[in-house]
Design a protein around this motif. Structure first.
Motif, PDB file in Angstrom:
ATOM      1  N   GLY A  31      24.985  81.718  -5.869  1.00 22.74           N
ATOM      2  CA  GLY A  31      24.153  81.903  -7.052  1.00 22.74           C
ATOM      3  C   GLY A  31      25.022  82.027  -8.281  1.00 22.74           C
ATOM      4  N   GLU A  33      25.392  84.977  -9.806  1.00 18.71           N
ATOM      5  CA  GLU A  33      25.983  86.321  -9.829  1.00 18.71           C
ATOM      6  C   GLU A  33      26.604  86.757  -8.508  1.00 18.71           C
ATOM      7  OE1 GLU A  33      22.619  88.555 -11.103  1.00 18.71           O
ATOM      8  OE2 GLU A  33      22.512  87.382 -12.954  1.00 18.71           O
ATOM      9  N   ILE A 142      13.152  89.200  -0.660  1.00 19.87           N
ATOM     10  CA  ILE A 142      13.496  88.098  -1.559  1.00 19.87           C
ATOM     11  C   ILE A 142      14.634  88.562  -2.444  1.00 19.87           C
ATOM     12  CG2 ILE A 142      12.648  86.558  -3.370  1.00 19.87           C
ATOM     13  CD1 ILE A 142      10.051  86.443  -1.961  1.00 19.87           C
ATOM     14  N   MET A 143      15.714  87.801  -2.389  1.00 12.50           N
ATOM     15  CA  MET A 143      16.940  88.198  -3.047  1.00 12.50           C
ATOM     16  C   MET A 143      17.174  87.289  -4.249  1.00 12.50           C
ATOM     17  SD  MET A 143      20.187  88.375  -0.554  1.00 12.50           S
ATOM     18  CE  MET A 143      19.857  89.687   0.582  1.00 12.50           C
ATOM     19  N   ASP A 144      17.333  87.900  -5.413  1.00 13.21           N
ATOM     20  CA  ASP A 144      17.680  87.117  -6.606  1.00 13.21           C
ATOM     21  C   ASP A 144      19.206  87.145  -6.717  1.00 13.21           C
ATOM     22  OD1 ASP A 144      18.248  86.164  -9.139  1.00 13.21           O
ATOM     23  OD2 ASP A 144      16.522  87.151 -10.072  1.00 13.21           O
ATOM     24  N   ILE A 145      19.820  85.983  -6.576  1.00 20.14           N
ATOM     25  CA  ILE A 145      21.293  85.964  -6.589  1.00 20.14           C
ATOM     26  C   ILE A 145      21.834  85.379  -7.898  1.00 20.14           C
ATOM     27  CG2 ILE A 145      21.455  85.968  -4.074  1.00 20.14           C
ATOM     28  CD1 ILE A 145      22.197  82.971  -4.217  1.00 20.14           C
ATOM     29  N   GLY A 146      20.944  85.344  -8.910  1.00 18.98           N
ATOM     30  CA  GLY A 146      21.361  84.814 -10.209  1.00 18.98           C
ATOM     31  C   GLY A 146      21.015  83.340 -10.294  1.00 18.98           C
ATOM     32  N   ARG A 148      18.750  81.727  -8.855  1.00 17.84           N
ATOM     33  CA  ARG A 148      18.058  81.192  -7.681  1.00 17.84           C
ATOM     34  C   ARG A 148      17.703  82.340  -6.739  1.00 17.84           C
ATOM     35  NH1 ARG A 148      22.568  77.531  -4.686  1.00 17.84           N
ATOM     36  NH2 ARG A 148      20.658  76.467  -4.050  1.00 17.84           N
ATOM     37  N   VAL A 149      16.745  82.086  -5.874  1.00 18.57           N
ATOM     38  CA  VAL A 149      16.390  83.128  -4.916  1.00 18.57           C
ATOM     39  C   VAL A 149      16.682  82.659  -3.496  1.00 18.57           C
ATOM     40  CG1 VAL A 149      14.608  84.211  -6.352  1.00 18.57           C
ATOM     41  CG2 VAL A 149      13.967  82.417  -4.721  1.00 18.57           C
ATOM     42  N   GLU A 151      15.360  83.699   0.355  1.00 19.27           N
ATOM     43  CA  GLU A 151      14.329  84.449   1.080  1.00 19.27           C
ATOM     44  C   GLU A 151      14.790  84.748   2.491  1.00 19.27           C
ATOM     45  OE1 GLU A 151      10.238  83.147   0.895  1.00 19.27           O
ATOM     46  OE2 GLU A 151      10.690  81.817  -0.798  1.00 19.27           O
ATOM     47  N   ASP A 170      15.065  76.157  -3.309  1.00 21.90           N
ATOM     48  CA  ASP A 170      15.403  75.217  -4.393  1.00 21.90           C
ATOM     49  C   ASP A 170      16.329  74.108  -3.905  1.00 21.90           C
ATOM     50  OD1 ASP A 170      18.220  75.979  -4.812  1.00 21.90           O
ATOM     51  OD2 ASP A 170      17.449  77.820  -5.676  1.00 21.90           O
TER      52      ASP A 170
END
Ligand code: ZN
Length: 279
Positions: A31, A33, A142-146, A148-149, A151, A170
């Motif tokens: 991602g 981040e 659900i993980m937001d990695i900067g 993009r996510v 799951e 994505d």
């Protein structure tokens, strides 16, 4: 330790490393981040190679995910976690509890299982530092990695009690763990063969636009391969139910099953145990 292993990009910012010992797949999702490493191999030496391969792709902080509790997917946790101080290790809640409470016992059992056929692997498993996951997934996270996510989803019992699937929607990539295996039969020793088909049905019902499926072992596959393995697991589950109803010997049921007699025999015994309340 043989030739250096490396990651190959299989979708935008999604990489897979195929480790030659046991043909295990490790995935890396980058991602803006953080980067997510899915599974960590079997030994300190293997995980050190893996951590080096990760650092060639990205220097971001890592989040670690274990698809399930088997040694070839989690015994490198400590090395990967130490390569990125403060990193979290995610897994399904039953995987976390199994590794936390029974890890030392399992480590000895895995050593004994491999001591004959692959003493180097067995020794590596026995001497690795097991670090249990510290973040639990119940049914979904659900993980937001900067930018993009990622799951993390648990669809039910299958290869183990606590299989996680990782979706990078994505990039149209699905990381299936050992719920899907290429190049050999599924592995049934800790499985729930009567539930595995429902679990794959739930997975296939997601609206994810999946182009590439990363199996726990072997070459990359697609949803057609998943459907075919789902069909075979469904056939196996019915053979087990019929065999149980008829009082058939496990060996005779396994002889008719789609995954070969040896692998299927393990499945039939697990299924019978479940039907008689022994599991
Ligand atoms: Zn496994």
């Amino acid at each position: 330790m043989g030739a250096a292993v490396g990651f190959v990009e299989i979708g935008a910012g999604v990489y897979v490393l195929r480790y030659p010992v046991l043909n295990v797949n490790v995935s890396l999702v980058v991602g803006a981040e953080v980067a997510v490493v899915v599974d960590t191999l079997s030994t300190t030496a293997q995980a050190t190679e893996l951590a080096d391969a990760v650092r060639i792709v990205t220097t971001l902080p890592l989040v670690i995910v274990n698809t399930h509790h088997h040694f070839d997917h989690c015994m490198g946790n400590a090395v990967l976690a130490e390569s990125s101080p403060g990193s979290q290790i995610w897994a399904h809640e039953t995987t976390m509890v199994t590794l936390r409470d029974d890890g030392a016992k399992l480590q000895r059992a895995w050593y004994e299982e491999w001591a004959q056929n692959d003493p180097e692997l067995a020794e590596g498993i026995a001497t690795a530092t097991l670090r249990a996951p510290d973040r639990a997934v119940h049914t979904e996270s659900i993980m937001d990695i900067g930018g993009r996510v990622v799951e993390l989803r648990h669809f039910g019992r299958g290869h183990t009690e606590g299989d996680l699937v990782v979706a990078v929607t994505d990039a149209h990539v699905l990381i299936a763990g050992d719920l899907i295996e290429q190049g050999g039969p599924p592995s049934f020793e800790d499985s729930f063969p009567l539930h595995w088909p429902e679990t794959l049905a739930a997975l296939r019902q997601t609206p994810w636009p999946t182009a590439t499926v990363v199996p726990g072992h072997g070459a990359l596959v697609d949803l057609d391969f998943v459907r075919a393995q789902h069909d075979e697991l469904t056939e196996l589950a019915w053979l087990i139910r019929d065999g149980d109803a008829d009082g058939a010997a496990p060996e005779s049921v396994a002889a008719k099953a789609p995954f070969g007699a040896a692998a299927s025999l393990v499945a039939v015994r697990r299924g019978y145990a479940e039907l008689s309340g022994r599991l």
